[in-house]
Design a protein around this motif. Structure first.
Motif, PDB file in Angstrom:
ATOM      1  N   ASP A 112      37.448  17.962 -22.708  1.00 21.47           N
ATOM      2  CA  ASP A 112      36.876  19.306 -22.833  1.00 21.47           C
ATOM      3  C   ASP A 112      35.628  19.395 -21.964  1.00 21.47           C
ATOM      4  OD1 ASP A 112      38.449  20.630 -25.162  1.00 21.47           O
ATOM      5  OD2 ASP A 112      37.955  18.642 -25.907  1.00 21.47           O
ATOM      6  N   LEU A 114      32.579  22.030 -20.375  1.00 24.22           N
ATOM      7  CA  LEU A 114      31.884  23.313 -20.463  1.00 24.22           C
ATOM      8  C   LEU A 114      31.501  23.770 -19.061  1.00 24.22           C
ATOM      9  CD1 LEU A 114      30.603  25.363 -22.559  1.00 24.22           C
ATOM     10  CD2 LEU A 114      28.438  24.240 -22.016  1.00 24.22           C
ATOM     11  N   ALA A 140      40.767  20.803 -20.949  1.00 26.81           N
ATOM     12  CA  ALA A 140      40.455  22.174 -21.349  1.00 26.81           C
ATOM     13  C   ALA A 140      39.076  22.543 -20.833  1.00 26.81           C
ATOM     14  CB  ALA A 140      40.510  22.314 -22.865  1.00 26.81           C
ATOM     15  N   THR A 142      35.965  25.461 -20.936  1.00 28.05           N
ATOM     16  CA  THR A 142      35.409  26.605 -21.651  1.00 28.05           C
ATOM     17  C   THR A 142      34.382  27.285 -20.754  1.00 28.05           C
ATOM     18  OG1 THR A 142      35.726  25.613 -23.831  1.00 28.05           O
ATOM     19  CG2 THR A 142      34.089  27.364 -23.657  1.00 28.05           C
ATOM     20  N   PHE A 144      31.395  29.562 -20.245  1.00 33.67           N
ATOM     21  CA  PHE A 144      30.295  29.938 -21.137  1.00 33.67           C
ATOM     22  C   PHE A 144      29.273  30.762 -20.372  1.00 33.67           C
ATOM     23  CE2 PHE A 144      25.964  28.935 -22.654  1.00 33.67           C
ATOM     24  CZ  PHE A 144      26.060  29.401 -23.960  1.00 33.67           C
ATOM     25  N   ILE A 177      42.218  27.417 -20.504  1.00 31.33           N
ATOM     26  CA  ILE A 177      40.957  28.114 -20.249  1.00 31.33           C
ATOM     27  C   ILE A 177      40.538  28.885 -21.497  1.00 31.33           C
ATOM     28  CG2 ILE A 177      39.761  29.772 -18.780  1.00 31.33           C
ATOM     29  CD1 ILE A 177      41.986  29.261 -16.676  1.00 31.33           C
ATOM     30  N   ARG A 178      39.291  28.657 -21.908  1.00 26.51           N
ATOM     31  CA  ARG A 178      38.725  29.376 -23.043  1.00 26.51           C
ATOM     32  C   ARG A 178      37.436  30.058 -22.592  1.00 26.51           C
ATOM     33  NH1 ARG A 178      39.059  23.675 -26.224  1.00 26.51           N
ATOM     34  NH2 ARG A 178      41.344  23.511 -26.344  1.00 26.51           N
ATOM     35  N   THR A 179      36.963  30.993 -23.381  1.00 27.80           N
ATOM     36  CA  THR A 179      35.705  31.662 -23.055  1.00 27.80           C
ATOM     37  C   THR A 179      34.782  31.628 -24.262  1.00 27.80           C
ATOM     38  OG1 THR A 179      36.558  33.850 -23.682  1.00 27.80           O
ATOM     39  CG2 THR A 179      36.790  33.193 -21.363  1.00 27.80           C
ATOM     40  N   ARG A 180      33.485  31.679 -23.982  1.00 26.31           N
ATOM     41  CA  ARG A 180      32.486  31.595 -25.046  1.00 26.31           C
ATOM     42  C   ARG A 180      31.239  32.347 -24.605  1.00 26.31           C
ATOM     43  NH1 ARG A 180      30.587  25.846 -27.814  1.00 26.31           N
ATOM     44  NH2 ARG A 180      28.835  26.643 -29.045  1.00 26.31           N
ATOM     45  N   TYR A 198      31.233  18.964 -25.809  1.00 26.62           N
ATOM     46  CA  TYR A 198      32.034  18.766 -24.599  1.00 26.62           C
ATOM     47  C   TYR A 198      31.725  17.421 -23.933  1.00 26.62           C
ATOM     48  CZ  TYR A 198      32.825  23.717 -25.373  1.00 26.62           C
ATOM     49  OH  TYR A 198      33.152  24.908 -25.946  1.00 26.62           O
TER      50      TYR A 198
END
Length: 255
Positions: A112, A114, A140, A142, A144, A177-180, A198
């Motif tokens: 993971d 960031l 993965a 994220t 941010f 892909i993730r978002t924060r 992360y």
């Protein structure tokens, strides 16, 4: 197909620094410019230091090169004895067209990561680094962004969705892909707090001085608050600097 991003990895080769655990895996898809450098006193000539220390420094550099290559990276090495370590790092980034530089710290197998997105400037360069390093790896990422007081969540989400779309264009699996969205007044602390979950941080440079950002106060503050490695994506080289040196140092010629 995403090209391997050029990433500078500077190591104070005679000061006990090494390639931390987990870094070879993190950079497996990079083209690493491995800089072994040693800062010498003003009164010492670089050539004199090379005669005295070159054999030991070269042996260590070759060991680190092998570690990175075994993980999958392509590597070129440079050994420099210099009176000004930061200026040498700065010069190497420019000379080898490095899109990013690593603040090396130990990490586990990267799972993971960031990615701190501070704004629209440099977003494409960040996307190229992230896709180049982590496309088809199962890592993965994220995205941010620390929202300003006048930014709504919808505004930030639009920004992050744009970065995500660019990553997909470059070959990333959208499922990775993730978002924060973050809120707060201290960007360094917010990034460091978020990064606790992360294995590494990718963040864009915003300071005009490359060396100051990578190894100066801003990056140092983030790195001190975060246990893992920090990959700093460099700003695009200004047109005015394209034919000149970003700064002169007293290094001997790298080998």
């Amino acid at each position: 197909m995403t090209d391997r991003p050029n990433v500078l990895v500077p190591i104070q080769i005679l000061e006990g620094e090494s390639i931390p655990e987990g870094v070879p895996g993190l950079l497996a898809n990079a083209h690493v410019v491995l800089l072994g450098y040693h800062v010498i006193p003003d009164q010492t000539a670089p050539g004199q230091a090379r005669m005295q220390f070159e054999e030991r420094a070269t042996q260590r550099l070759e060991e680190f090169e092998e570690m990175l290559e075994e993980a999958g990276a392509t590597v070129e090495t440079r050994l420099v004895f210099t009176h000004d370590g930061q200026t040498t790092i700065d010069r190497m980034i420019y000379e080898h067209d490095c899109i990013a530089a690593l603040v090396p710290k130990a990490t586990g197998p990267p799972e993971d990561v960031l990615v701190a997105v501070r704004g629209t400037v440099g977003v494409d360069r960040i996307a190229r680094v992230v896709a180049g390093l982590f496309r088809e790896t199962g890592v993965a990422v994220t995205l941010f962004h620390l929202a300003a007081e006048d930014e709504t969540d919808e505004d930030v989400q639009t920004l992050l969705d744009g970065v995500a779309d660019r990553l997909v264009e470059l070959g990333m699996d959208e499922r990775a892909i993730r978002t924060r969205i973050g809120r707060g007044t201290d960007p360094k602390q917010a990034i460091a707090d978020a990064a606790d979950e992360y294995d590494a941080i990718v963040m864009g440079e915003s300071d005009p001085s490359i060396a100051t950002f990578v190894f100066g106060m801003r990056a140092k503050q983030v790195a001190e608050r975060f246990l893992g490695p920090v990959i700093v994506v460099q700003r695009e080289r200004p047109e005015a600097e394209s034919d000149g040196n970003p700064g002169e140092d007293s290094s001997d010629e790298p080998q």
